[in-house]
Motif scaffolding. Structure first.
Motif, mmCIF file in Angstrom:
data_model
loop_
_atom_site.group_PDB
_atom_site.id
_atom_site.type_symbol
_atom_site.label_atom_id
_atom_site.label_comp_id
_atom_site.label_asym_id
_atom_site.label_seq_id
_atom_site.Cartn_x
_atom_site.Cartn_y
_atom_site.Cartn_z
ATOM 1 N N VAL A 192 0.858 -1.172 0.000
ATOM 2 C CA VAL A 192 0.000 0.000 0.000
ATOM 3 C C VAL A 192 0.900 1.230 0.000
ATOM 4 O O VAL A 192 1.883 1.282 0.741
ATOM 5 N N GLU A 193 0.543 2.227 -0.804
ATOM 6 C CA GLU A 193 1.292 3.481 -0.806
ATOM 7 C C GLU A 193 0.902 4.284 0.425
ATOM 8 O O GLU A 193 -0.278 4.527 0.662
ATOM 9 N N TYR A 234 9.871 -1.129 3.944
ATOM 10 C CA TYR A 234 9.244 -0.291 2.932
ATOM 11 C C TYR A 234 10.013 -0.378 1.618
ATOM 12 O O TYR A 234 11.160 -0.833 1.585
ATOM 13 N N THR A 235 9.366 0.046 0.564
ATOM 14 C CA THR A 235 10.027 0.254 -0.720
ATOM 15 C C THR A 235 9.665 1.663 -1.160
ATOM 16 O O THR A 235 8.686 2.247 -0.674
ATOM 17 N N TYR A 236 10.471 2.203 -2.056
ATOM 18 C CA TYR A 236 10.132 3.512 -2.593
ATOM 19 C C TYR A 236 10.516 3.558 -4.062
ATOM 20 O O TYR A 236 11.326 2.774 -4.536
ATOM 21 N N LYS A 237 9.865 4.478 -4.762
ATOM 22 C CA LYS A 237 10.201 4.679 -6.160
ATOM 23 C C LYS A 237 10.207 6.174 -6.436
ATOM 24 O O LYS A 237 9.551 6.959 -5.739
ATOM 25 N N VAL A 238 10.972 6.536 -7.452
ATOM 26 C CA VAL A 238 11.070 7.920 -7.882
ATOM 27 C C VAL A 238 10.465 7.997 -9.280
ATOM 28 O O VAL A 238 10.863 7.249 -10.170
ATOM 29 N N ILE A 239 9.500 8.877 -9.439
ATOM 30 C CA ILE A 239 8.854 9.058 -10.733
ATOM 31 C C ILE A 239 9.322 10.387 -11.307
ATOM 32 O O ILE A 239 9.143 11.434 -10.683
ATOM 33 N N ASP A 240 9.934 10.338 -12.478
ATOM 34 C CA ASP A 240 10.422 11.543 -13.151
ATOM 35 C C ASP A 240 9.793 11.597 -14.536
ATOM 36 O O ASP A 240 10.285 10.970 -15.471
ATOM 37 N N PRO A 241 8.680 12.333 -14.681
ATOM 38 C CA PRO A 241 7.981 12.351 -15.961
ATOM 39 C C PRO A 241 8.806 12.916 -17.108
ATOM 40 O O PRO A 241 8.545 12.616 -18.263
ATOM 41 N N LYS A 249 -0.410 -4.946 5.987
ATOM 42 C CA LYS A 249 -0.605 -5.098 7.443
ATOM 43 C C LYS A 249 0.073 -3.990 8.240
ATOM 44 O O LYS A 249 -0.301 -3.731 9.379
ATOM 45 N N ASP A 250 1.055 -3.302 7.649
ATOM 46 C CA ASP A 250 1.766 -2.224 8.335
ATOM 47 C C ASP A 250 1.288 -0.832 7.924
ATOM 48 O O ASP A 250 1.793 0.173 8.434
ATOM 49 N N ALA A 251 0.318 -0.754 7.033
ATOM 50 C CA ALA A 251 -0.066 0.531 6.440
ATOM 51 C C ALA A 251 -0.588 1.533 7.473
ATOM 52 O O ALA A 251 -0.177 2.694 7.468
ATOM 53 N N TYR A 258 0.375 6.518 10.528
ATOM 54 C CA TYR A 258 0.364 7.221 11.811
ATOM 55 C C TYR A 258 1.718 7.878 12.080
ATOM 56 O O TYR A 258 1.792 9.061 12.391
ATOM 57 N N PHE A 259 2.797 7.103 11.960
ATOM 58 C CA PHE A 259 4.129 7.644 12.224
ATOM 59 C C PHE A 259 4.510 8.715 11.208
ATOM 60 O O PHE A 259 5.102 9.735 11.562
ATOM 61 N N ILE A 260 4.168 8.501 9.957
ATOM 62 C CA ILE A 260 4.493 9.488 8.917
ATOM 63 C C ILE A 260 3.777 10.803 9.201
ATOM 64 O O ILE A 260 4.386 11.877 9.127
ATOM 65 N N ASN A 261 2.506 10.739 9.531
ATOM 66 C CA ASN A 261 1.757 11.964 9.839
ATOM 67 C C ASN A 261 2.310 12.684 11.055
ATOM 68 O O ASN A 261 2.367 13.913 11.084
ATOM 69 N N ARG A 262 2.719 11.932 12.077
ATOM 70 C CA ARG A 262 3.312 12.554 13.268
ATOM 71 C C ARG A 262 4.589 13.297 12.908
ATOM 72 O O ARG A 262 4.806 14.408 13.386
ATOM 73 N N VAL A 263 5.420 12.697 12.087
ATOM 74 C CA VAL A 263 6.706 13.305 11.745
ATOM 75 C C VAL A 263 6.514 14.506 10.820
ATOM 76 O O VAL A 263 7.133 15.551 11.011
ATOM 77 N N LEU A 264 5.675 14.365 9.810
ATOM 78 C CA LEU A 264 5.533 15.429 8.812
ATOM 79 C C LEU A 264 4.668 16.594 9.307
ATOM 80 O O LEU A 264 4.791 17.701 8.787
#
Length: 88
Positions: free
Chosen positions: A7-8, A32-39, A73-75, A80-86
């Motif tokens: 899940v993103e 986690y995984t991440y990707k970079v999108i460069d149009p 399962k971790d989404a 929650y943690f991302i929102n707290r930090v950002l």
């Protein structure tokens, strides 16, 4: 790592925010995984958009988009943690 079961949880244009997201997920032990999108690098005809048309008019702050995904399962806890930090 996990292809169909993800899940993103973050999408943004800031490399600094991406680093914060990666840091908090790593500290909390959430894989986690991440990707970079460069149009500008997408192919159009004989070359890329940037190669064919240049970069005139492109805002460099929005040139790249970053997307972070975690297991389903971790989404909720990851969000929650991302929102707290950002939002602090």
């Amino acid at each position: 790592m996990f292809f169909f079961n993800k899940v993103e949880v973050y999408t943004g244009f800031s490399i600094d925010e991406l680093w914060k997201v990666q840091d908090i997920l790593a500290r909390e032990g959430i894989k986690y995984t991440y990707k970079v999108i460069d149009p500008s690098l997408s192919w159009v005809g004989p070359g890329t958009k940037r190669g064919n048309f240049g970069s005139f008019g492109m805002d460099s702050k929005y040139e790249k988009q970053y997307v972070v995904s975690v297991r389903k399962k971790d989404a909720e806890i990851a969000k929650y943690f991302i929102n707290r930090v950002l939002n602090s």
